[in-house]
Write a protein that holds these residues in place. Structure first.
Motif, PDB file in Angstrom:
ATOM      1  N   TYR A  42      82.875 101.901  51.909  1.00  0.00           N
ATOM      2  CA  TYR A  42      83.928 102.055  50.828  1.00  0.00           C
ATOM      3  C   TYR A  42      84.846 101.061  50.657  1.00  0.00           C
ATOM      4  O   TYR A  42      85.376 100.687  49.578  1.00  0.00           O
ATOM      5  CB  TYR A  42      84.640 103.468  50.714  1.00  0.00           C
ATOM      6  N   GLY A  65      74.754 109.627  52.240  1.00  0.00           N
ATOM      7  CA  GLY A  65      75.269 109.696  51.049  1.00  0.00           C
ATOM      8  C   GLY A  65      76.339 110.970  50.696  1.00  0.00           C
ATOM      9  O   GLY A  65      76.680 110.711  49.697  1.00  0.00           O
ATOM     10  N   GLU A  66      76.619 111.662  51.670  1.00  0.00           N
ATOM     11  CA  GLU A  66      77.503 112.604  51.377  1.00  0.00           C
ATOM     12  C   GLU A  66      78.946 112.399  51.625  1.00  0.00           C
ATOM     13  O   GLU A  66      79.247 111.215  52.349  1.00  0.00           O
ATOM     14  CB  GLU A  66      77.399 113.887  52.222  1.00  0.00           C
ATOM     15  N   LYS A  67      79.995 112.944  50.976  1.00  0.00           N
ATOM     16  CA  LYS A  67      81.401 111.999  50.878  1.00  0.00           C
ATOM     17  C   LYS A  67      82.041 112.873  52.134  1.00  0.00           C
ATOM     18  O   LYS A  67      81.506 113.904  52.636  1.00  0.00           O
ATOM     19  CB  LYS A  67      82.117 112.782  49.904  1.00  0.00           C
ATOM     20  N   VAL A  68      82.802 112.245  52.660  1.00  0.00           N
ATOM     21  CA  VAL A  68      83.529 112.520  53.652  1.00  0.00           C
ATOM     22  C   VAL A  68      84.509 113.605  53.240  1.00  0.00           C
ATOM     23  O   VAL A  68      85.481 113.101  52.513  1.00  0.00           O
ATOM     24  CB  VAL A  68      84.425 111.493  54.709  1.00  0.00           C
ATOM     25  N   THR A  69      84.704 114.809  53.617  1.00  0.00           N
ATOM     26  CA  THR A  69      85.682 115.695  53.272  1.00  0.00           C
ATOM     27  C   THR A  69      86.568 116.355  54.204  1.00  0.00           C
ATOM     28  O   THR A  69      86.458 116.022  55.597  1.00  0.00           O
ATOM     29  CB  THR A  69      84.962 116.953  52.792  1.00  0.00           C
ATOM     30  N   LYS A  76      89.091 109.181  48.147  1.00  0.00           N
ATOM     31  CA  LYS A  76      87.999 110.098  47.462  1.00  0.00           C
ATOM     32  C   LYS A  76      86.797 109.298  47.711  1.00  0.00           C
ATOM     33  O   LYS A  76      85.670 110.016  47.676  1.00  0.00           O
ATOM     34  CB  LYS A  76      88.347 110.054  46.087  1.00  0.00           C
ATOM     35  N   ASN A  77      86.630 108.027  48.018  1.00  0.00           N
ATOM     36  CA  ASN A  77      85.280 107.259  48.024  1.00  0.00           C
ATOM     37  C   ASN A  77      84.727 106.938  49.507  1.00  0.00           C
ATOM     38  O   ASN A  77      83.924 106.282  49.774  1.00  0.00           O
ATOM     39  CB  ASN A  77      85.597 105.985  47.474  1.00  0.00           C
ATOM     40  N   LYS A 112      82.412 107.869  52.629  1.00  0.00           N
ATOM     41  CA  LYS A 112      81.186 108.696  52.632  1.00  0.00           C
ATOM     42  C   LYS A 112      80.600 108.401  53.829  1.00  0.00           C
ATOM     43  O   LYS A 112      80.733 107.396  54.689  1.00  0.00           O
ATOM     44  CB  LYS A 112      80.397 108.445  51.184  1.00  0.00           C
ATOM     45  N   TRP A 113      79.410 109.065  54.131  1.00  0.00           N
ATOM     46  CA  TRP A 113      78.754 109.084  55.248  1.00  0.00           C
ATOM     47  C   TRP A 113      77.173 108.470  54.815  1.00  0.00           C
ATOM     48  O   TRP A 113      76.967 108.069  53.644  1.00  0.00           O
ATOM     49  CB  TRP A 113      78.088 110.576  55.542  1.00  0.00           C
ATOM     50  N   ASN A 120      79.958 115.467  59.974  1.00  0.00           N
ATOM     51  CA  ASN A 120      79.230 116.137  58.961  1.00  0.00           C
ATOM     52  C   ASN A 120      78.383 117.594  59.568  1.00  0.00           C
ATOM     53  O   ASN A 120      77.439 117.066  60.271  1.00  0.00           O
ATOM     54  CB  ASN A 120      78.168 115.053  58.219  1.00  0.00           C
ATOM     55  N   ASN A 139      80.082 106.235  59.026  1.00  0.00           N
ATOM     56  CA  ASN A 139      81.076 106.297  57.928  1.00  0.00           C
ATOM     57  C   ASN A 139      82.050 105.224  58.034  1.00  0.00           C
ATOM     58  O   ASN A 139      83.034 105.160  57.480  1.00  0.00           O
ATOM     59  CB  ASN A 139      81.918 107.889  57.961  1.00  0.00           C
TER      60      ASN A 139
END
Length: 539
Positions: free
Chosen positions: A235, A107-111, A100-101, A103-104, A192, A213
């Protein structure tokens, strides 16, 4: 020990570099410098298809998995963005839960959507490595059709169940170690979508046109050098011990050795007999690369249509001397089991079956060196054709630093046979049909021997070896009933190619790894991303 442990242990020869004092003092602020012979081509993970680009991209990006040694000393895929993975009973559906932690750098999360978009994009662009999503790799549903431009990218069998859950659907049962192996490749990294589409064609061309990331952030870049510093917002920044990494590109072997001697680089892979001088002076280990060099006779050449002549050429190559003096780096013993003489087209430690057998252990393909037999065959050929002498044209690519050396050694071997003269030419695709022989290089990207036998298919068009039975085998290899079936077919195809002298094995490439300091956890991999700096420590 199972087949995957055997394979993964073979992928690495350097994981602990215990230096002997060339740079003995630990400096926590030291930027590690590493030199490569190759040029980097792109920062776009979808398009990357070379060792230098793989290395650079993996320094500032990461995917679901990466290679790292475990506590038992076995190199194997380790979770990166992936938290856990499970599969259906039939092994045709894999569900991957993401951390969950992650990210790029924007500032956006890696999903999970980032992975779906990246994979679809690679297939839509029909990039070289996108084929590993097809039946040439992990058999994702719809990938073959998309790659062939017969379906839209959004029909790919991969979906984001939610932001942290990625589901992959395959057309065939895929063993877990196999899918993890492929998922370490940059083409499977996330992207992204908003950022990539905003950059358009500029994406992946410069620092400003990529996101981070991974453990390091790219801060400077030109054709010769890249500098990455530790990204403190990563992270898992607590697991990253190096303050940064500097990678030098396009440095030839002699210059890399000189730079190492002059203390201008810390870590390097090199080759050549001059490495004897390091045996008592610095940290050195040997590494077999997943690279095989072979000679392909051109079957449009009237000369090469003669099987006895092709056999003579194969017999004239002194492979042991070539590998011992240059490929083995003159430092490894003759019984080093990672660097055996090339008998077949597939490198050792690349293709395994379910009974833990490596293809080199079971293949019946063999190569031999006999100058005496080669002389007799050449003598008979010249006599039968009323010739006093003959000239062979051998083409080689100048894209790889060791290629000219191998070509010159082959010329020396062949011209040691009375009646043969060799003209070496730099390879030009437009003149391919004019050469008698072409020196080719094949490199493993994953645990897959297909590329080493596929080069002789009519579709590949590399040597004009048009053999319907062989082509049928290649078609089955690309769409096998099982991995064991594929293994058997690759063994069969390799044996036929070697016995027909349709391809003549020359050498499996290897390197020496030199370090100027005490380094822990330097993981060099035989295929895919060559080196991982994330866990490296100055000791």
């Amino acid at each position: 020990m199972n087949k995957w442990k055997k394979l993964l242990m073979a992928c690495l020869s350097v994981t602990l570099l215990a230096g002997c004092g060339l740079t003995a003092n630990k400096d926590t602020n030291h930027i590690l410098s590493y030199a490569m012979g190759e040029k980097w081509q792109t920062l776009d993970s979808s398009k990357a298809n070379d060792r230098a680009s793989y290395t650079l991209i993996h320094t500032f990006m990461e995917g679901l998995y990466e290679y790292k040694r475990n506590t038992h000393g076995v190199l194997k895929p380790k979770n990166s963005v992936a938290k856990k993975i499970k599969h259906s009973d039939d092994k045709k559906t894999y569900t991957i839960t993401l951390k969950k932690n992650a990210k790029w750098s924007n500032g956006e999360k890696v999903t999970a959507e980032d992975f779906v978009y990246a994979w679809q994009r690679a297939l839509r662009l029909k990039t070289a490595d996108a084929k590993y999503m097809t039946s040439e790799g992990i058999h994702i549903k719809g990938a073959d059709e998309i790659y062939a431009r017969k379906a839209k990218a959004d029909t790919l069998g991969v979906k984001a169940k939610n932001k942290q859950t990625l589901v992959i659907f395959m057309t065939k049962a895929i063993e877990k170690p196999k899918i993890l192996d492929y998922l370490t490749l940059p083409v499977f990294y996330p992207l992204n979508q908003k950022f990539v589409e905003a950059k358009g064609n500029a994406y992946g061309t410069s620092i400003a046109n990529v996101l981070t990331n991974g453990p390091f952030k790219l801060v400077s870049l030109n054709d010769q050098k890249a500098k990455c510093i530790k990204w403190n917002k990563y992270y898992e920044a607590n697991k990253v011990h190096l303050p940064g990494v500097e990678i030098l590109f396009n440095i030839d072997n002699d210059k890399r050795i000189k730079m190492f001697d002059d203390a201008k680089i810390d870590l390097v892979s090199v080759w050549g007999p001059e490495l004897k001088k390091y045996k008592q002076k610095s940290t050195l280990s040997g590494m077999a690369a997943g690279i095989m060099w072979s000679l392909l006779p051109n079957f449009k050449s009237e000369t090469m249509k003669n099987e006895s002549l092709r056999k003579a050429i194969a017999l004239a190559i002194n492979r042991n001397k070539l590998e011992k003096e240059q490929m083995r780096t003159a430092l490894l013993t003759n019984d080093d089991d990672l660097l055996d003489e090339a008998n077949g087209l597939v490198p050792k430690n690349i293709e395994y079956d379910s009974n833990e057998h490596n293809i080199r252990d079971v293949s019946k393909a063999e190569t031999h060196y006999s100058k005496k037999k080669a002389k007799k065959l050449i003598h008979n050929y010249l006599k039968d054709n009323n010739l006093k002498a003959m000239t062979l044209t051998v083409a080689y690519s100048n894209d790889y630093e060791i290629s000219p050396f191998i070509a010159k050694q082959l010329k020396k071997n062949l011209e040691a046979i009375k009646g043969i003269k060799v003209n070496l030419e730099k390879y030009n695709p437009a003149q391919q049909d004019q050469y008698d022989l072409v020196l080719v290089r094949r490199e493993a990207v994953a645990n897959d021997g297909t590329p080493f036998v596929d080069m002789l298919s009519s579709q590949a068009g590399m040597s004009n070896y048009h053999n319907k039975a062989y082509d049928a085998m290649i078609a089955k290899i690309k769409n096998p009933e099982s991995y064991d079936d594929k293994f058997d077919l690759i063994s069969e195809a390799e044996l036929q190619a070697v016995n027909d002298y349709a391809a003549i094995p020359v050498a499996q490439q290897s390197y020496a790894i030199l370090s100027r300091m005490n380094l822990l956890n330097v993981d060099f991999v035989q295929f895919g991303v060559p080196v991982n700096f994330k866990y490296v420590e100055l000791n």
